[in-house]
Design a protein around this motif. Structure first.
Motif, PDB file in Angstrom:
ATOM      1  N   PHE A  74       0.684  -1.079   0.138  1.00 28.66           N
ATOM      2  CA  PHE A  74      -0.202   0.009  -0.047  1.00 28.66           C
ATOM      3  C   PHE A  74       0.738   1.373  -0.478  1.00 28.66           C
ATOM      4  N   PHE A 126      -8.446   0.829  -5.605  1.00 28.31           N
ATOM      5  CA  PHE A 126      -9.240   1.119  -4.424  1.00 28.31           C
ATOM      6  C   PHE A 126     -10.028   0.411  -4.714  1.00 28.31           C
ATOM      7  N   CYS A 129     -12.444  -1.587  -1.885  1.00 31.43           N
ATOM      8  CA  CYS A 129     -12.759  -0.704  -0.360  1.00 31.43           C
ATOM      9  C   CYS A 129     -14.245  -0.316   0.043  1.00 31.43           C
ATOM     10  N   LYS A 220      -5.588  -0.180   3.003  1.00 36.27           N
ATOM     11  CA  LYS A 220      -5.237  -0.868   1.221  1.00 36.27           C
ATOM     12  C   LYS A 220      -4.286  -0.464   1.089  1.00 36.27           C
TER      13      LYS A 220
END
Length: 228
Positions: A74, A126, A129, A220
């Motif tokens: 990340f 992402f 997420c 993340k």
């Protein structure tokens, strides 16, 4: 000077720290940093482990000069300069952003479908997420800095944990109703986990029973407000 000593110096240069700052960040004496960079001694295994963990250094690169300096996770997610891979703010598409402190009751807010996000962030790496959240405080410095925005994904199986990675942890009253971002490490008791700050100025671990955890969100990714 050996190759590993040069890589040690390269890391300090990349972090733009003087020797005292670098030594304090690693929890070692400033003279040790000087001796290593002058080739008078090689970094110990403990110092190398601290380097790898503290700055997300690829241990293979550190020991053999093979591969990239940083691990691919990340904190090293590339953002292409052509705009194809940059986060975009949207009113309806992407992952919801909630302008709340992690210390707030985030589990209830993220689970409650009636909770209205401030906006959405459309950023392909992402987009799986659960939410974006702002961060405050310095306990996770330098991995996560105050003002950074973290992309978090809720996990359901707490027996499958990526050890050493940052998580948002929400606990019940038996564990003091914690809402915090910390690195997660295994405990000798498999029914417990260790929470640890990445900032060496925040000393001491916190041990939490898995039964006291209401929800967990793995961090993340990180983006800055300037990128939005």
């Amino acid at each position: 000077m050996s190759t590993i000593n040069r890589r040690f110096a390269d890391i300090r240069a990349f972090k733009n720290m003087n020797r005292k700052q670098f030594a304090d960040d690693l929890g070692i004496n400033q003279s040790v940093v000087g001796d290593i960079e002058l080739g008078k001694r090689e970094p110990s295994r403990e110092v190398l482990s601290r380097l790898a963990e503290r700055y997300n250094i690829n241990i293979n690169w550190l020991l053999t000069d093979q591969g990239k300096m940083f691990q691919e996770d990340f904190s090293t997610m590339p953002i292409e300069k052509d705009g194809a891979n940059e986060p975009e703010v949207s009113t309806s598409e992407g992952v919801p952003y909630y302008d709340i402190d992690v210390a707030a009751h985030i589990s209830e807010m993220l689970i409650d479908p009636k909770t209205e996000p401030d906006f959405y962030v459309n950023f392909k790496p992402f987009n799986d997420c659960t939410a974006y959240l702002p961060t405050y405080g310095d306990s996770m410095f330098p991995a996560i800095q105050a003002g950074d925005i973290i992309a978090v994904k809720q996990i359901n199986n707490w027996d499958v944990i990526q050890w050493g990675e940052p998580y948002v942890i929400v606990t019940n009253s038996s564990a003091n109703n914690m809402r915090t971002v910390k690195l997660i490490y295994p405990h000798d008791d498999k029914d417990k986990i260790i929470l640890r700050a990445s900032n060496p100025n925040f000393k001491g671990d916190t041990v939490v029973s898995k039964n006291d955890i209401l929800s967990m969100f793995i961090v993340k990714g990180i983006i800055t407000r300037k990128q939005l």
